[in-house]
Design an enzyme around this catalytic site. Structure first.
Site, mmCIF file in Angstrom:
data_model
loop_
_atom_site.group_PDB
_atom_site.id
_atom_site.type_symbol
_atom_site.label_atom_id
_atom_site.label_comp_id
_atom_site.label_asym_id
_atom_site.label_seq_id
_atom_site.Cartn_x
_atom_site.Cartn_y
_atom_site.Cartn_z
ATOM 1 N N ASN A 10 -2.883 1.821 6.207
ATOM 2 C CA ASN A 10 -2.366 0.698 7.003
ATOM 3 C C ASN A 10 -0.845 0.746 6.917
ATOM 4 O O ASN A 10 -0.269 0.435 5.880
ATOM 5 C CB ASN A 10 -2.923 -0.613 6.413
ATOM 6 C CG ASN A 10 -2.311 -1.840 7.067
ATOM 7 O OD1 ASN A 10 -1.629 -1.748 8.091
ATOM 8 N ND2 ASN A 10 -2.545 -3.001 6.463
ATOM 9 N N TRP A 11 -0.234 1.137 8.013
ATOM 10 C CA TRP A 11 1.234 1.296 8.004
ATOM 11 C C TRP A 11 1.970 -0.042 8.048
ATOM 12 O O TRP A 11 3.170 -0.088 7.858
ATOM 13 C CB TRP A 11 1.680 2.134 9.208
ATOM 14 C CG TRP A 11 1.242 3.570 9.187
ATOM 15 C CD1 TRP A 11 0.438 4.185 8.260
ATOM 16 C CD2 TRP A 11 1.576 4.580 10.150
ATOM 17 N NE1 TRP A 11 0.254 5.503 8.595
ATOM 18 C CE2 TRP A 11 0.939 5.767 9.754
ATOM 19 C CE3 TRP A 11 2.342 4.584 11.315
ATOM 20 C CZ2 TRP A 11 1.064 6.961 10.479
ATOM 21 C CZ3 TRP A 11 2.459 5.762 12.040
ATOM 22 C CH2 TRP A 11 1.829 6.946 11.623
ATOM 23 N N LYS A 12 1.243 -1.109 8.360
ATOM 24 C CA LYS A 12 1.875 -2.432 8.526
ATOM 25 C C LYS A 12 3.017 -2.317 9.542
ATOM 26 O O LYS A 12 2.907 -1.518 10.475
ATOM 27 C CB LYS A 12 2.323 -2.979 7.167
ATOM 28 C CG LYS A 12 1.174 -2.931 6.140
ATOM 29 C CD LYS A 12 1.439 -3.668 4.873
ATOM 30 C CE LYS A 12 0.227 -3.551 3.962
ATOM 31 N NZ LYS A 12 0.372 -4.290 2.722
ATOM 32 N N GLU A 171 -9.134 -6.645 -0.935
ATOM 33 C CA GLU A 171 -7.714 -6.500 -1.261
ATOM 34 C C GLU A 171 -7.231 -7.743 -2.002
ATOM 35 O O GLU A 171 -6.863 -8.744 -1.362
ATOM 36 C CB GLU A 171 -6.889 -6.327 0.025
ATOM 37 C CG GLU A 171 -7.256 -5.106 0.837
ATOM 38 C CD GLU A 171 -6.084 -4.601 1.675
ATOM 39 O OE1 GLU A 171 -5.823 -3.401 1.613
ATOM 40 O OE2 GLU A 171 -5.426 -5.414 2.350
HETATM 41 P P1 13P Z 1 -0.225 -1.528 -0.767
HETATM 42 O O1 13P Z 1 -1.015 -0.262 -0.894
HETATM 43 O O2 13P Z 1 1.177 -1.299 -0.282
HETATM 44 O O3 13P Z 1 -0.321 -2.394 -1.979
HETATM 45 O O4 13P Z 1 -0.917 -2.369 0.446
HETATM 46 C C1 13P Z 1 -2.281 -2.560 0.432
HETATM 47 C C2 13P Z 1 -2.654 -3.142 1.733
HETATM 48 O O5 13P Z 1 -2.351 -4.291 2.027
HETATM 49 C C3 13P Z 1 -3.384 -2.296 2.700
HETATM 50 O O6 13P Z 1 -3.863 -3.027 3.773
#
Ligand code: 13P
Length: 255
Positions: A10-12, A171
């Site tokens: 997930n690149w956000k 998560e």
């Molecule tokens: P991180 O791996 O940066 O902690 O993020 C997890 C996440 O929110 C994936 O959707």
């Protein structure tokens, strides 16, 4: 159907158009498919990259593309939103719904998330449904109840047939982007409970559902997490932005 092993990135809200293309090209060039084995890979770029990334991956059947969110209506006056129909129209495969950042910053709740899931499933998109407790909820030992309520509110209207197209990502909010990863015992306990809840909703179909862990998964902790029988893969944020790190996490899946 067998339960799939999945590593999703997930690149956000990261990567410009050119940077995103470069990252996908690097992955396609460098991924060693022998080491990938039967692990399914999903990439969730920002929406402006959905179409070009889907096109780049046209000949990489082991790598699917997901949007990070969708609106529950098919079209209309919803400035700034994209619909499941639009995501489908660029040949993307899936959509993430209910990410904790959407819950926190955009005030999404499980009733709304359930509508988004329905919209996505109606368009034959896979859904990655995210759930997870806050630090406060874990500290007060409410984590199991909180996640169970999220699951039951969001998923109870769906059928065992829908379950084939639903992936659950656990998560814990306190582990996202913090560098603090849940221990295998913490994640494993929750995943086993999630599967029990899924079984009570979907019956036997729950055995085939993939439950991913997300929250500070890195190359050095992935193997340990993925070895747990109820952890079927990961939803990776920060470490999916660097091809070398993302590839090591993919290779950490037990064969
Ligand atoms: P991180 O791996 O940066 O902690 O993020 C997890 C996440 O929110 C994936 O959707």
């Amino acid at each position: 159907m067998v339960r799939k092993k999945i590593v999703a990135g997930n690149w956000k809200m990261n990567k410009s158009y050119d940077e995103g293309i470069a990252l996908v090209e690097q992955l396609v060039d460098e991924l060693d498919m022998d080491k990938v084995g039967d692990t399914h890979i999903i990439i969730a770029p920002p929406s402006v990259l959905l179409q070009p990334v889907t096109e780049l991956l046209m000949f990489s059947p082991g790598i699917a593309v997901a949007a990070q969110n969708c609106h529950h209506e098919e079209s209309g006056a919803f400035t700034g939103e994209i619909s499941a129909a639009m995501i489908k129209s660029v040949d993307a495969d899936a959509v993430i719904v209910g990410h904790s950042e959407r819950r926190e910053y955009f005030k999404e709740d499980d009733a709304l998330i359930s509508k988004k899931m329905k919209a996505a499933l109606d368009k034959e998109l896979m859904v990655i449904y995210c759930c997870g407790e806050s630090f406060e909820e874990r500290k007060t030992a409410n984590h199991i109840a909180v996640v169970e309520k999220q699951l039951r509110t969001a998923l109870s209207d769906f059928s065992a047939k829908d379950a084939d197209n639903i992936i659950v990502a656990y998560e814990p909010v306190w582990a996202i982007g913090t560098g603090e990863v849940a221990t295998v015992a913490q994640a494993g306990e929750m995943h086993t409970h999630i599967r029990t809840v899924l079984s009570s909703i979907f019956g036997d179909a729950a055995q085939n559902m993939s439950i991913l862990y997300g929250g500070s998964v890195k190359p050095d902790n992935a193997a340990e997490l993925f070895a747990h029988p109820d952890i079927d893969g990961g939803l990776i944020g920060g470490a999916s932005l660097k091809s070398a790190d993302f590839m090591s996490i993919i290779y950490a899946m037990p064969k």
